[in-house]
Design an enzyme around this catalytic site. Structure first.
Site, PDB file in Angstrom:
ATOM      1  N   ARG A 166      -2.240 -11.589   4.933  1.00 14.16           N
ATOM      2  CA  ARG A 166      -3.155 -12.449   5.471  1.00 14.16           C
ATOM      3  C   ARG A 166      -4.399 -11.820   5.862  1.00 14.16           C
ATOM      4  O   ARG A 166      -5.254 -12.176   6.468  1.00 14.16           O
ATOM      5  CB  ARG A 166      -2.492 -13.168   6.989  1.00 14.16           C
ATOM      6  N   LYS A 181      -1.409  -0.068   8.567  1.00 17.99           N
ATOM      7  CA  LYS A 181      -0.133   0.461   9.125  1.00 17.99           C
ATOM      8  C   LYS A 181       0.981  -0.518   9.417  1.00 17.99           C
ATOM      9  O   LYS A 181       0.656  -1.294  10.062  1.00 17.99           O
ATOM     10  CB  LYS A 181      -0.243   1.365  10.391  1.00 17.99           C
ATOM     11  N   ALA A 183       4.915  -2.064   9.988  1.00 15.58           N
ATOM     12  CA  ALA A 183       5.787  -1.700  11.060  1.00 15.58           C
ATOM     13  C   ALA A 183       6.878  -0.786  10.465  1.00 15.58           C
ATOM     14  O   ALA A 183       7.064  -0.781   9.137  1.00 15.58           O
ATOM     15  CB  ALA A 183       6.391  -2.954  11.566  1.00 15.58           C
ATOM     16  N   LEU A 258      -1.607 -12.310  18.992  1.00 10.55           N
ATOM     17  CA  LEU A 258      -0.496 -11.756  19.897  1.00 10.55           C
ATOM     18  C   LEU A 258       0.548 -12.743  20.393  1.00 10.55           C
ATOM     19  O   LEU A 258       0.876 -13.333  19.220  1.00 10.55           O
ATOM     20  CB  LEU A 258      -1.385 -11.192  21.158  1.00 10.55           C
ATOM     21  N   CYS A 291       6.095 -15.615  16.180  1.00 11.68           N
ATOM     22  CA  CYS A 291       5.159 -15.757  17.203  1.00 11.68           C
ATOM     23  C   CYS A 291       4.894 -17.297  17.460  1.00 11.68           C
ATOM     24  O   CYS A 291       4.625 -17.720  18.627  1.00 11.68           O
ATOM     25  CB  CYS A 291       3.969 -14.903  17.269  1.00 11.68           C
ATOM     26  N   GLU A 388       8.701 -14.932  25.981  1.00 10.36           N
ATOM     27  CA  GLU A 388       8.826 -14.884  24.531  1.00 10.36           C
ATOM     28  C   GLU A 388      10.296 -14.474  24.096  1.00 10.36           C
ATOM     29  O   GLU A 388      10.688 -13.243  24.358  1.00 10.36           O
ATOM     30  CB  GLU A 388       7.785 -14.177  23.838  1.00 10.36           C
TER      31      GLU A 388
END
Length: 486
Positions: A166, A181, A183, A258, A291, A388
């Site tokens: 994406r 970078k 995860a 986020l 998310c 969350e």
């Protein structure tokens, strides 16, 4: 699967300038299977020196790639799309192994990830510009765009293929070169995507990958480098705020996707069967580790019991186990820390008066598993309604008054996604317009689509990914004022 991982040469996981090598300081970190805790492999552990090398390669490749004809860039991306689908079985198994999600979820992710390459292959050849007469006359205005430059991409573990494509897709379509970078939990998928792009014809240095267990060293190095002109980050709101503060020092163009706290609203006239089907996708895809996952369920009092019974029966039927097992519907959580966080939120809610209405079985002897759970009688001030959850827990709240419903729905600092189920489309859309969220699913449990602008409001992010907005995020506008005097 071991052969596929070995072919990725993870010990030479620093992918810079079209070649693979170990890290500068010869360090490596462990990648483990969250279903068992067993070691999968060791991956080269990128350092600040490796991060600088990646920028060196990306900066050197940028003029040539930016000057490449849009059609040629498009063909690279389209070939990458074809190659991803050709490797769908291997990529899905890899994701299920290092991430833990079920094979069905992993296969769906690979298809979704590949679509970003196809979508932006098509967008690469659609120029965005304008030509017109200046209001005062005497000149003509020509508006065009150009790639912003070297782009630093930081992606999360929960969708290791899709979050990479994406960002890479629009960056390459625009003419940017990238340093990525991934995860530390899921670096192998990123290395597989980089290899596919090499095979698709991306020139050396256009795509560079630095896996690391030292993210602050790598990302800070990039943000302090004047050649890096773009930051695209997907991750937690807390980390995003920190990176924005760093990016402000050099006024780096930044996009942020986020955290979320998505409400799922069920109206009195909703089709319960459709609402349950949507809830199962919105809540339990990737075990709730998304998310956009439905985080809080607001069900009208008239259908509360019927919905909870049907939803609960579907939840109890979920098969929980290792992602690589063919029958698994929900895999493990990414880590033991994640399980502890979920457990703490649920325990707090139970202590405040909530009750477990339905729960599936889950392995208890190994791995980071948490059973899919439906809670009822959840207090309005319970932390798991405000935080969350990022796990397979569905807290249900009863509602009757629309204004009070909206107050609760919007009582959050986040605003990424929301879901509304109703038999009255006009009412559903009117409610959706009043919800503070960047995306609202109306009578469906999925909002993600490469052709649609993905992103949130408030503390859920800045900018949009996907659609035409996705490529614009990697472009700068430039205009020419051309003398047109008689």
């Amino acid at each position: 699967m071991l052969d596929y991982v070995d072919d990725l040469r993870p010990g030479l996981g620093i992918h810079v300038g079209g070649s693979r090598r170990p890290s500068e300081d010869a360090a490596a970190f462990r990648v483990v299977d969250p279903a068992t805790g067993n070691l999968i492999t060791l991956v080269a552990d990128g350092s600040a020196a490796d991060a600088r090398s990646a920028v060196d390669a990306a900066a050197a490749a940028f003029p040539g790639w930016a000057g490449t004809a849009p059609r040629a860039r498009s063909e690279v991306l389209h070939q990458a799309f074809e190659l991803m689908l050709a490797e769908i079985d291997e990529l899905a198994a890899l994701i299920a192994w290092e991430n833990g999600k079920s094979l069905s979820d992993a296969r769906a992710e690979v298809r979704y990830a590949a679509e970003f390459f196809r979508w932006f292959a098509e967008e690469a050849v659609r120029p965005d510009g304008a030509y017109g007469v200046s209001p005062a006359g005497g000149s003509r205005t020509v508006v065009t765009s150009r790639p912003v430059g070297v782009a630093a991409l930081v992606t999360p573990w929960n969708f290791p293929a899709a979050m990479a494509t994406r960002k890479i897709g629009p960056a390459l379509a625009a003419g940017c070169t990238v340093v990525l970078k991934p995860a530390a939990e899921t670096p192998l998928t990123a290395l597989a995507v980089a290899r596919i792009l090499d095979q698709a014809g991306a020139p050396a240095g256009v795509v560079n990958v630095v896996p690391t267990s030292r993210p602050a060293d790598v990302v800070t190095t990039w943000l302090e480098d004047p050649r890096v002109r773009k930051l695209s980050f997907t991750g937690s709101t807390g980390v995003g705020k920190h990176l924005l503060a760093q990016a402000a020092d050099r006024v780096v163009n930044s996009s942020m996707e986020l955290g979320g706290n998505a409400p799922f609203v069920v109206a009195a006239d909703a089709d319960i069967e459709a609402a349950v089907a949507g809830a199962m996708i919105a809540k339990f895809r990737n075990g709730g580790q998304a998310c956009t996952a439905a985080n809080r369920f607001y069900v009208h009092e008239a259908v509360h019991d019927v919905f909870v019974a049907a939803f609960g029966a579907a939840v109890e039927a979920l098969a929980v186990g290792p992602g690589l097992d063919a029958g698994t519907a929900v895999g493990p959580m990414i880590s033991d820390r994640a399980v502890r966080t979920i457990t703490g939120l649920v325990d707090d809610a139970l202590a405040a008066g909530a009750t477990v209405a339905h729960r599936s079985a889950a392995p208890a002897d190994a791995g980071h598993f948490y059973p899919p759970t439906v809670l009822v009688d959840v207090p309005a001030d319970a932390p798991l309604l405000r935080e969350e959850i990022f796990g397979p827990v569905a807290p249900v709240v009863t509602w009757r008054d629309e204004d009070e419903l909206l107050r609760q729905v919007n009582d959050t600092e986040h605003g990424l996604a929301a879901y509304v189920f109703s038999g009255d489309l006009r009412w559903a859309l009117k409610l959706a317009e009043r919800i503070d969220a960047g995306m609202v699913g109306v009578n469906r449990g999925v909002v993600s689509d490469p052709a649609a602008p993905f992103g949130g409001v408030r503390e859920s992010g800045l900018g949009r990914e996907g659609a035409r907005e996705g490529i614009r995020a990697f472009c700068e506008t430039q205009y020419f004022s051309v003398d047109w005097a008689d």
